[in-house]
Every structure is written in structure tokens, then in C-alpha cells.
Motif scaffolding. Structure first.
Motif: not given
Ligand SMILES: Nc1ncnc2c1ncn2[C@@H]1O[C@H](COP(=O)(O)OP(=O)(O)O)[C@@H](O)[C@H]1O
Ligand SMILES: C=C(OP(=O)(O)O)C(=O)O
Ligand SMILES: [K+]
Ligand SMILES: [Mg+2]
Length: 527
Positions: A394, A415, A419-422, A479, A512-513
Motif C-alpha cells: 500500500l 483515491c 478505512s481512509g488508510r490509502a 461498494e 483504486q482496487k
Molecule cells: N471500495 C473501494 N473500491 C475500490 N478500491 C478501493 C476501495 N477501498 C479501497 N480501495 C483501494 O484499495 C487499496 C487499499 O486501500 P485501503 O484504504 O487500505 O482500503 P480499505 O479502505 O478497504 O482499508 C487502495 O489501493 C485503495 O485505493
């Protein structure tokens, strides 16, 4: 804001300093916390503060009762609705703050070279010879020769209404002091600060607990500002207290470092806290003046490297009574931004100052100018080096997103996060362009009912430099992370366009994922 970027390390054409900055949809990437009080509690003033760039409202429970703060908060809600500007709520605890209580409200004149008694007997009225205080342990904590400072609550330091005392003698629970300078104390509440002593009062007092479990719970506070944090244990204790209060298990805890004890335990405190507030009002008394900058710089650096928000207080004290800050204050704000500060906290300026809105906008403008010359390149390299290798996935994605955005001169980074982490990790690399953090709500249950997460996460990013949150509609089909999120992305782009961050033909970096893979992609917009 990324286009006319100057570097302080290279010669600047002097005339370019005078070029007006391009107007921007937001005042600055650096955030502004405003303390709401008597001079900043009407819907109108709060709305103007929000428009001027305040993104966190601080409710200081050293002062005022629950009803008063509730009324202010209701006004804030109205202002948020009408301005459509998000605002996080910060509850600032009273903590083990020593106070002189002047129930009579008469001004108290203190004369240099005479004596005054500090007594815990709060039934006695305050006079020129006797000041009742809220603490019984003072006589045990001080010794002859110690320095005591008394100033109006939220003293600005440039007032002639504060007084230095020297402990002369201890008599039972009373402390007899020599007055070092003549002064008149105005108002009903004064802060009393004894240099470098240990106060054996809990960091989270019974009154704080009551306020948090009533006002705090009722209003879903986003951030708890833990006044006088002195040990990591203080944070752990507050966290365990919050964890039992329903939704408040999501409340972030910011350690407010206000004295030498907090400074000494800074590293452990930073591990436990979600962010740090450098309370320079109190620290400025506890530390020798020549040491304040050093702590600020060293501590902000540590926060930056941990990716935790750093907040600096007491920047434009003189604006409490004046429309313009002093030169020193204006330069100090810029330096705080260059140091890497996430947010600036206004205290007396907005609470009881004559120019709350102007204070917010002036600070915002200074921050924006300083951001233009922030050496992002150097900062980025320091941060990458500090993280070392191997990087977590990450962290690598986040730093790559920032690098890509700078290389392609993107106007924004979008982004996705739950969780806000990314988003926070992206902000850690201090991009020069705004980060639109699209918070995707998650359905969660506490066994009694189903709710959506996201609101806390979105608002909590309002104190992080560069983050501009947007809460996605939970009804959106996106979602789940497996979806392509195309529709949410479109909403985010529209949001960016509407607010003026993104323009036709701009480039935007998206993080994003997709399925199981975290991706960083570069979009070339058509219109
Ligand atoms: N709902 C979502 N849809 C698409 N990508 C997401 C989503 N939530 C988090 N990501 C992506 O997943 C990765 C991990 O982010 P993170 O913030 O740690 O995830 P989470 O919020 O699920 O803990 C990052 O590349 C982020 O941009
Ligand atoms: C903001 C500060 O603390 P308080 O809440 O005591 O005003 C400070 O000391 O700078
Ligand atoms: K306080
Ligand atoms: Mg303080």
C-alpha cells in the motif's frame, strides 16, 4: 497551485513574489481548525469561517457548559448544510488544567513586589491578595523559587493582562507568591501554569468523561483532543474509555502536548495517538523560548514520517484584536507549513477575537503561499528513504500515485478508500495537488442494527494536509471492491469539476482496487 511552483533553494526572480496567486476553490492544502466560542457561534460567522477554509471545529470544554456548546454545534450543522462545506468536530478536553476562578467578574489588580496567596478554597472571592484555584495539590507540587504564570483563559502571550509569580512560601494548602509584574486580570477564568512540575491529576478527568459520554456521544465527535497528554498510557486509557461508547470507538485521539512531560514521552505518545497537537500556548511557557522551535520541528518531522497529522496552535495571537498579524506571526505560519504541519489551530483568534473570519482567511492565504515553495521533491525522497525497503504494497502504491501525479502534472489524485488508510498514506507523501478521497461506505453491524461506515473516515481526513473527502452514496453499486467503480469515479470527477479542481483536458491520477489488484491509473480527460 502546482503550476507556479517555486523552489526556495534556487534563486527566485524577486518580481515573481509579487505576482498574485491564482484563485483556487479552496484556500489551502493545509487545514484550519477553528475554536468556536462567543465570537464565532452564529450561523453567519460559522458559515463565513467555513467558506474561508475552516474544516475542523474545536469545542473547548475548558470553558463553557454543555448547553452552550450544543447550541453552537447546532449552528455549525446549519452552516454546514447551507455552505455545503464539510466540517469535522473536535472535542477538546479540559484535562488537568489549573485554573483561577473569579466568580465576581471584577477585574483583579496585582501589584509588582507585593504578595498574593493561591488557595484551593474556591468559596472565597478572588481579590488582589487572594486567588482561589481548582487544585488542592499545588502546595505539595511546588517549592520556593518556582515560577507560576497566570493569564486570561486562552492567553495570547502578548497581553499585558498576565502575571508572573514566584513561589515564596508554602503554608498548608496555600501557596504564597511574590508578584513579579503589575497586571490586571480581566474575565472570569484564568489559566494557571506552573513551570515544569508534575500535576497528579488524571489526564482524562471525571468532568471530561462526563462531557464525552453525553455531548460527545450525542454528536459523534470525530476527534478527541486530549489536553495535557503526558504519557502513552493516557492515550490507551482514553481509547479504552471511547471504545465503550458505541460509535465513539471510531473517534480519533489527538495527543495535545503542552508540557515537558509530554515532550519527554513524545515518541511513545506518537505511537499510540492518531495525531498530535503542539499546544504552543502552554509549551511556550514550559519550555525556554529558545527551545520551542526545535521541539516543533523535530516533532513535526516525526509525525510526517509516521504519516500522522501534526497540528500547530497559537499562530496569529495578535489577530485577536487586530485585522493584521505581526510580521513574525505571518512568517511563523509559513514556516510551520514548510516544516510539514498538516493543520493550524486557531484558539483565542476565533473564540473571543474580533476578527474570526479574517483570522481564518489570512492564515489560509499564508499557508497557500508557503505550499507553493514547499520542497516536495526533497520531502518525498526523505520519506521514501525513511520507510526503507521492502515497502508495504500500500505504501508503494501510495508513493507511486504521488510520483505519477507530479510527473504528469495531474490536477488531482482521486483515491478510493473505506478505512481512509490509502488516502492518508497518499497525503503522507505530500502531493502538490489536492487528493479527493472517495470514501466508500461499508455495511456493518453491531448485532443490533445495520449501519454504514464512512462518515467518520471522511470527516477525519479534514485535518490531513491535502485531503478533500467525498462520501460516496452507499446505494451505489460500487461498494464492493470487485466492481470497477466506474460510476463512483464519474461522481468523483464531476465533484472535482464542480469545485474547480479539475478542468477539461486535465490529467487525473486514480488509485483504486480492481479485483484483487491495487492500481494507479492516469486519466486524460476529454471534457
Ligand atoms: N471500495 C473501494 N473500491 C475500490 N478500491 C478501493 C476501495 N477501498 C479501497 N480501495 C483501494 O484499495 C487499496 C487499499 O486501500 P485501503 O484504504 O487500505 O482500503 P480499505 O479502505 O478497504 O482499508 C487502495 O489501493 C485503495 O485505493
Ligand atoms: C491550544 C492550547 O491549549 P488550550 O486548550 O489550553 O488553549 C495551547 O496551549 O496552545
Ligand atoms: K482545553
Ligand atoms: Mg493549552
Amino acid at each position: 497551485m502546482n503550476s507556479n511552483h517555486l523552489l526556495l533553494e534556487e534563486p527566485i526572480r524577486m518580481a515573481s513574489i509579487l505576482e498574485p496567486s491564482k484563485p483556487s476553490f479552496f484556500p489551502a492544502m493545509t487545514k484550519i481548525v477553528g475554536t468556536l466560542g462567543p465570537k464565532s457561534r452564529s450561523v453567519e460567522i460559522i458559515s463565513d469561517c467555513l467558506k474561508a477554509g475552516m474544516s475542523v471545529a474545536r469545542f473547548d470544554f475548558s470553558w463553557g457548559d454543555i448547553e452552550f456548546h450544543q447550541e453552537t454545534l447546532e449552528n455549525l450543522k446549519t452552516a454546514v448544510k447551507s455552505t455545503r462545506k464539510l466540517c469535522a468536530i473536535m472535542l477538546d478536553t479540559g484535562g488537568p488544567e489549573l485554573q483561577v476562578v473569579n466568580r465576581t467578574e471584577h477585574p483583579i489588580s496585582l501589584e509588582a513586589d507585593t504578595k498574593v496567596i493561591l488557595t484551593p478554597d474556591q468559596d472565597k472571592p478572588a481579590t488582589s491578595n487572594l486567588l482561589p484555584i481548582n487544585y488542592h495539590g499545588l502546595s505539595k507540587a511546588v517549592k520556593k523559587g518556582d515560577t507560576i504564570f497566570i493569564g486570561q483563559y486562552l492567553f495570547t502571550g502578548n497581553e499585558t493582562t498576565s502575571v508572573w509569580l514566584e513561589v515564596d512560601e508554602v503554608c498548608g494548602e496555600d501557596v504564597i507568591c511574590l508578584i513579579k509584574n503589575s497586571a490586571t486580570l480581566f474575565g472570569t477564568l484564568y489559566t494557571l501554569h506552573v513551570s515544569q512540575i508534575r500535576i497528579d491529576m488524571p489526564t482524562l478527568t471525571d468532568k471530561d468523561k462526563e462531557v464525552i459520554s453525553t455531548w460527545g456521544v450525542r454528536n459523534n465527535i470525530d476527534i478527541l483532543s486530549l489536553s495535557y497528554t503526558r504519557h502513552a498510557e493516557d492515550i490507551r486509557h482514553a481509547r479504552s474509555f471511547l471504545s465503550k461508547l458505541g460509535e465513539l470507538n471510531q473517534t480519533q485521539i489527538f495527543a495535545k502536548i503542552e508540557n515537558i512531560e509530554g515532550l519527554t514521552h513524545f515518541d511513545e505518545i506518537l505511537q499510540e495517538a492518531d495525531g498530535i497537537i503542539f499546544s504552543r500556548g502552554n509549551l511556550g511557557i514550559d519550555l525556554p523560548p529558545e527551545k520551542v522551535f526545535l521541539f516543533q520541528k523535530a516533532a513535526v518531522y516525526k509525525c510526517n514520517m509516521m504519516g500522522k497529522p501534526a497540528v500547530v496552535t497559537r499562530v496569529v495571537d495578535s489577530m485577536t484584536d487586530n485585522l493584521r498579524p505581526t510580521r513574525a506571526e505571518a512568517t511563523d505560519v509559513a514556516n510551520a507549513v514548510l516544516d510539514g504541519t498538516d493543520a493550524i489551530l486557531l484558539g483565542a483568534e476565533t473564540l473571543r477575537g474580533l476578527y474570526p473570519v479574517e483570522s481564518v482567511s489570512t492564515v489560509g492565504k499564508i499557508c497557500a503561499e508557503a505550499e507553493k515553495v514547499f520542497n516536495q521533491d526533497l520531502y518525498f525522497k526523505k520519506t521514501v528513504k525513511n520507510v526503507g525497503e521492502p515497502m508495504s504494497h500500500l505504501e508503494s502504491i501510495a508513493s507511486s500515485a504521488v510520483r505519477a501525479a507530479i510527473k504528469v502534472k495531474a490536477s488531482a489524485i482521486i483515491c478510493f478508500t473505506s478505512s481512509g488508510r490509502a488516502a492518508r498514506l497518499i497525503a503522507k507523501y505530500r502531493p502538490t495537488m489536492p487528493v479527493i478521497s472517495v470514501v466508500i461506505p461499508r455495511l456493518k453491524t453491531n448485532q443490533l442494527r445495520w449501519t454504514f461506515s464512512g462518515a467518520f473516515e471522511a470527516r477525519q481526513s479534514l485535518i490531513v494536509r491535502g485531503l478533500f473527502p467525498m462520501l460516496a452514496d452507499p446505494r451505489h453499486p460500487a461498494e464492493s471492491k470487485s466492481g470497477s467503480n466506474e460510476s463512483v469515479l464519474k461522481v468523483a470527477l464531476d465533484h472535482g469539476k464542480a469545485s474547480g479542481v479539475i478542468k477539461p483536458h486535465d490529467r487525473v491520477v486514480v488509485c483504486q482496487k480492481l479485483g484483487d489488484a491495487s492500481v494507479v491509473k492516469i486519466l486524460e480527460l476529454e471534457d
